[in-house]
Design a protein around this motif. Structure first.
Motif: not given
Length: 238
Positions: A26-27, A55, A60-61
């Motif tokens: 997600d990054m 992100e 986002v995590t």
């Protein structure tokens, strides 16, 4: 649905957990992306790394873990994660002088991104995680790269190069498992193994993504050049 709550404990995939997978995928490595796109993309594509900074942190995590019901976070945790970026966006859009001043630093920042990334790479991590770490890095490129390339083509108007360049794991993602575990202690038992796997993914994607992007960009340039020559030839014949 497929991974136990405490992660996989034995076998080839030992250490794989939801926390490790999310942190890896997600990054995007914004610095790596910016340096690649300065060479193979347009100015607009290179500038997209600014939005990718949203992100590059636990925000986002936390959103993914929260929306899937795996964890619940206090509202102030979300505010703290996004507030610095909101302040930057507001200042940049309200003050033209701020925007002009910081926009000139884009090229200057790239060597520092590269230097920081190089200093964070520890090849012994690959030896510690073994094939599992390498596999996770490859999975990040495949699972995130294909949707990003399709999005770049059909929504962004690109040829897929920018999407492929963004299919990496950010160096900041290494800290994510421990940050999340400190917020939610139930993740603490798997945080250490997740950190090792994320670190391996950062190294693998940092090496493979620039190589793949370079080859793909050259392939698309040759393909587009052939189309232009053929089109001109048809016009000349007509």
């Amino acid at each position: 649905m497929f991974i136990p709550e405490g992660g996989i404990q034995t076998g080839f995939f030992a250490g794989f957990s939801v926390l490790a997978l999310i942190s890896c995928m997600d990054m995007t490595n914004g610095g790596l992306y910016a340096s690649i796109m300065q060479q193979y993309g347009s100015k607009e594509e290179a500038g997209a790394f600014v939005l990718m900074s949203l992100e590059s942190g636990p925000l986002v995590t936390m959103l993914i873990l929260g929306t899937t019901g795996l964890a619940a976070f206090q509202p102030q945790a979300f505010v703290g994660a996004v507030l610095p970026f909101l302040v930057g966006f507001i200042l940049g859009n309200l003050d033209q002088d701020f925007r002009d001043f910081f926009s000139k630093a884009t090229h200057t920042m790239i060597p520092f991104f590269g230097f920081a990334l190089g200093n964070s790479i520890d090849l012994t991590v690959i030896a510690k995680t073994g094939l599992a770490g390498i596999l996770l890095g490859v999975l990040v490129i495949i699972i995130t790269g294909i949707p990003l390339m399709l999005t770049d083509k059909f929504i962004g108007g690109g040829n897929g190069t920018a999407g492929l360049a963004a299919s990496s794991t950010a160096g900041a993602a290494v800290a994510n498992p421990m940050i999340i575990a400190n917020m939610k202690p139930e993740f603490m038992p798997i945080a250490q193994s997740a950190t090792a796997l994320v670190a391996a993914s950062v190294i693998v994607t940092s090496i493979i993504v620039p190589i793949l992007t370079a080859y793909y960009s050259q392939y698309m340039q040759k393909k587009n050049k052939g189309k232009v020559v053929q089109k001109k030839g048809n016009q000349f014949t007509a």
